[in-house]
Design a protein around this motif. Sequence first.
Motif, PDB file in Angstrom:
ATOM      1  N   GLU A   2       0.846  -1.199   0.000  1.00 38.74           N
ATOM      2  CA  GLU A   2       0.000   0.000   0.000  1.00 38.74           C
ATOM      3  C   GLU A   2       0.882   1.250   0.000  1.00 38.74           C
ATOM      4  N   PRO A   3       0.502   2.293  -0.750  1.00 43.62           N
ATOM      5  CA  PRO A   3       1.321   3.518  -0.805  1.00 43.62           C
ATOM      6  C   PRO A   3       1.233   4.321   0.489  1.00 43.62           C
ATOM      7  N   ILE A   4       2.337   4.979   0.832  1.00 38.40           N
ATOM      8  CA  ILE A   4       2.433   5.806   2.033  1.00 38.40           C
ATOM      9  C   ILE A   4       2.538   7.266   1.601  1.00 38.40           C
ATOM     10  N   TYR A   5       1.701   8.128   2.190  1.00 35.78           N
ATOM     11  CA  TYR A   5       1.701   9.553   1.872  1.00 35.78           C
ATOM     12  C   TYR A   5       2.034  10.364   3.120  1.00 35.78           C
ATOM     13  N   ARG A   6       2.826  11.415   2.910  1.00 39.89           N
ATOM     14  CA  ARG A   6       3.110  12.382   3.974  1.00 39.89           C
ATOM     15  C   ARG A   6       2.712  13.760   3.468  1.00 39.89           C
ATOM     16  N   ASN A   7       1.792  14.365   4.172  1.00 41.54           N
ATOM     17  CA  ASN A   7       1.285  15.683   3.753  1.00 41.54           C
ATOM     18  C   ASN A   7       0.849  15.666   2.287  1.00 41.54           C
ATOM     19  N   GLY A   8       0.233  14.556   1.900  1.00 39.05           N
ATOM     20  CA  GLY A   8      -0.318  14.442   0.554  1.00 39.05           C
ATOM     21  C   GLY A   8       0.653  13.988  -0.510  1.00 39.05           C
ATOM     22  N   GLU A  20       6.427  15.594  12.508  1.00 36.61           N
ATOM     23  CA  GLU A  20       5.805  16.799  11.949  1.00 36.61           C
ATOM     24  C   GLU A  20       4.940  16.518  10.724  1.00 36.61           C
ATOM     25  N   GLY A  21       4.898  15.270  10.270  1.00 32.37           N
ATOM     26  CA  GLY A  21       4.139  14.947   9.068  1.00 32.37           C
ATOM     27  C   GLY A  21       2.766  14.372   9.379  1.00 32.37           C
ATOM     28  N   LYS A  22       1.848  14.581   8.438  1.00 38.25           N
ATOM     29  CA  LYS A  22       0.536  13.934   8.491  1.00 38.25           C
ATOM     30  C   LYS A  22       0.595  12.761   7.514  1.00 38.25           C
ATOM     31  N   PHE A  23       0.484  11.545   8.051  1.00 39.63           N
ATOM     32  CA  PHE A  23       0.660  10.349   7.236  1.00 39.63           C
ATOM     33  C   PHE A  23      -0.675   9.699   6.905  1.00 39.63           C
ATOM     34  N   GLU A  24      -0.747   9.215   5.671  1.00 40.30           N
ATOM     35  CA  GLU A  24      -1.898   8.454   5.215  1.00 40.30           C
ATOM     36  C   GLU A  24      -1.395   7.249   4.416  1.00 40.30           C
ATOM     37  N   ILE A  25      -2.203   6.220   4.392  1.00 36.12           N
ATOM     38  CA  ILE A  25      -1.881   5.028   3.611  1.00 36.12           C
ATOM     39  C   ILE A  25      -3.046   4.738   2.675  1.00 36.12           C
ATOM     40  N   CYS A  70      -6.179   6.578   4.056  1.00 33.75           N
ATOM     41  CA  CYS A  70      -6.562   6.355   5.441  1.00 33.75           C
ATOM     42  C   CYS A  70      -5.497   6.931   6.368  1.00 33.75           C
ATOM     43  N   GLN A  71      -5.937   7.672   7.380  1.00 37.14           N
ATOM     44  CA  GLN A  71      -5.020   8.319   8.312  1.00 37.14           C
ATOM     45  C   GLN A  71      -4.234   7.273   9.095  1.00 37.14           C
ATOM     46  N   ALA A  72      -2.947   7.577   9.336  1.00 39.03           N
ATOM     47  CA  ALA A  72      -2.082   6.616  10.028  1.00 39.03           C
ATOM     48  C   ALA A  72      -1.145   7.341  10.991  1.00 39.03           C
TER      49      ALA A  72
END
Length: 814
Positions: A740-746, A783-788, A795-797
Amino acid sequence: MSLPKEARVVIIGGGILGCSIAYHLGKLGWGKDTVLLERKKLTSGTTWHAAGLVRASLYSESLTKLAKYTTDLYTTLEKETEQATGFVQPGSLSVATSEARWEEFRRGADMLQSFEVECIELDRAGVQEKWPLLNTDDVIGGIFYPKDGKCNPADTTMALAKGARMKGAKIFEDTKVEEVLVENGRAVGVRTPSGTIKAEYVVCAAGMWSREIGEKLGVNIPLHACEHFYIVTEPMEGMTPDLPVMRDMDQCAYYKEDAGKLLLGAFEPKAKPWGMNGIREDFCFDELPEDFDHFAPILEGAMHRVPSLQKVGIRKFFNGPESFTADQRYILGPAPELKNFFVAAGFNSIGIQSGGGAGMALAHWIVDGEPPYDLWEVDIRRLQPHMSRKSFLVPRVSEALGLLYAMHWPYRQFESSRNVRQTAFYEDWKAMGACFGEVAGWERPNWYAPKGVKPEYEYSYGRQNWFPYAAADVKATREGVALYDLSTFAKFLVVGKHAETLLQRLSTADIAQPGRAVYTQWLNEKGGIEADLTVFRITDTKFMVVTAAATAIRDWHYMKDHIQPGEEVELVDMTTSYATLGVMGPKSRALLSRITDADLTNAGFPFGTTKHIELGDARVRATRISYVGELGWELYIPAEFARNVLRKVLEAGADLGVRPAGMHAMDACRIEKAFRHWGHDIGIKDTILEAGLGFTCAFDKKVPFIGRDAVLSQKEEGRLGRRMVQFKLTDPEKLLYHNEPIYRNGQLVGLVTSANYGHHLGGAIGMGYVHNKAGVDAAFIAEGKFEIGVALERCQAQASLAPMYDPKSARMRA
């Protein structure tokens, strides 16, 4: 042109893979030193009748890189060689007619977008627009891949052959290799009716003949041919060149426009193995007998999907053999049994798609001594000797062909060729309700069904039927005591005057500690992780290496290949001599103390200790170590005493709530503790510092470990642009599997490498590398907002560099 007496590389086989390898060796400057030998005519085995489908993606990052390379190569090959290939890119379309398939496709699209593969989600109307002849009444949606294409396989192979010749390679048709010459465990050439060629390297790219060639050399190449069917219709209205290749996997079928006609092919659920008695000598461009009854269910489904098929005649019914492997993945790389002998075979109907990339990868493997990417999933060293036996292989390939288009469920198990290898505890676990999974041929309990429940999988992308039972196993492990069957561990004795020197040279850790079990990695010169294992020091000249079942052959040969001339070292495989029982959990000390006089206190038996103790009626090697993050012991028991010891343990722990636990629970526990798994979280292209395992490195050992300079160089740089991070989804209902891909601040920053549900932590847990050129440190994570990405939903992580469960490992050391 006469046969040369010498060459640097001799390639056996003139299909698309053999010609691609020759072409790419030429690109690397070895063209004039390369000879390709084909028993009959180029493409005459399988290549000539392939459907010619070319996808720019596969099911992992490394294999997708190879697929994208193939696509890029085919776009330029015709211009480079002035040989037509027929390659066009109308794209491909996969349609879903069930919610489960739709989730599979969406999860796959999430993964592929992170690999920079363009894929477009379509609703029913969008599907209809892409394929106007389609009946979409039962279609939920589809995924369109614009870069996918199709080619003429024979023409593409001829272009690769011409390109190879342009770079100096010599290609000989009607030249059968009668023998691969071997000296001192090394391939040194080939013998043909026209003469002998001495060579530095020999490559087997002989398709469905590869298993037979390997068998004569003692090289394990487990593949077997199956009959593969397709039909070609009469010219059909609406069949235009711009139609994408279409896959209706729920109906086991693929569709391709072919010069105004429709080609309909099948990956039926139960295939027909072929060639069980060998392949006749004159086989060349041969077709197999028609079997319309076998194909009829596919055609019936196709007439529903494309109704105009009912009004058109069939011009050609084709049946030809293709080779399939024991695990649906192709076979690539250096044979562990024979030095300088490489294999590229068993492409499971994706040989045209893989031709360019796999040929490029093997050429680099030969020239550079390593592959360009981590290709463990297709590495020949993953395969076990028993897989080549026809009793195993024939039923397995019959299943494997159909699984190409079957649902790719999480945790899906093969149904054929099971119960090949059983641990000493097998019958006991079976009586307790075990549902077994298979790894390297071994049957291991994956989960346990309570009384009244069948120990059978009910697959889904949601919480499968075993979910609550695994949760109970985790609870027992975290709060009480649970038993794990670890007998499938590979166990190698390393004995001799220079045993310590060899293992110190290989191991990052200092393994010269008497009575200690030392967790360590083996690295390559670039600092990548070649193995992840444990070394026990038994005496000054005797050690035991314990590693995973899946990597047993690879790790054995890696160790063997690093014994230097003159070193006195003997390797002995003791895997089946010992059963291994994991007794894990906070009550494990209390349980074992009831059946041994050994001092199991922290003072008497510190973490990492390994020694013999009397346990019940047996003398066992007890090792205080854990892969679940709890107090516990691994008991290495002579196989003949195993069931007796298990009975004593169960009796002694009855009032403590002792229970057997499966591999799903073990994996969930290790994920919570952020323990790495080789082949998923760590591999040959991951450095030990990026993986967060630098604590194992003993830089001041008298015998420096392989890769030490590379690790020190990276350490001196002061910052890491890539690091392993642990994640927990905040929504406890969502599930992660891997990729699954990992996103930080989009922004896309990584990919989940392994995942499971954290039953103790209360959410899905994933691990994966996060990338940032300026460095990945605690501040960057905090400091990052992570989503998967999960099925095209973000989805927030929560993210953490430290393990979310027991970060200081106090529980293991209690």
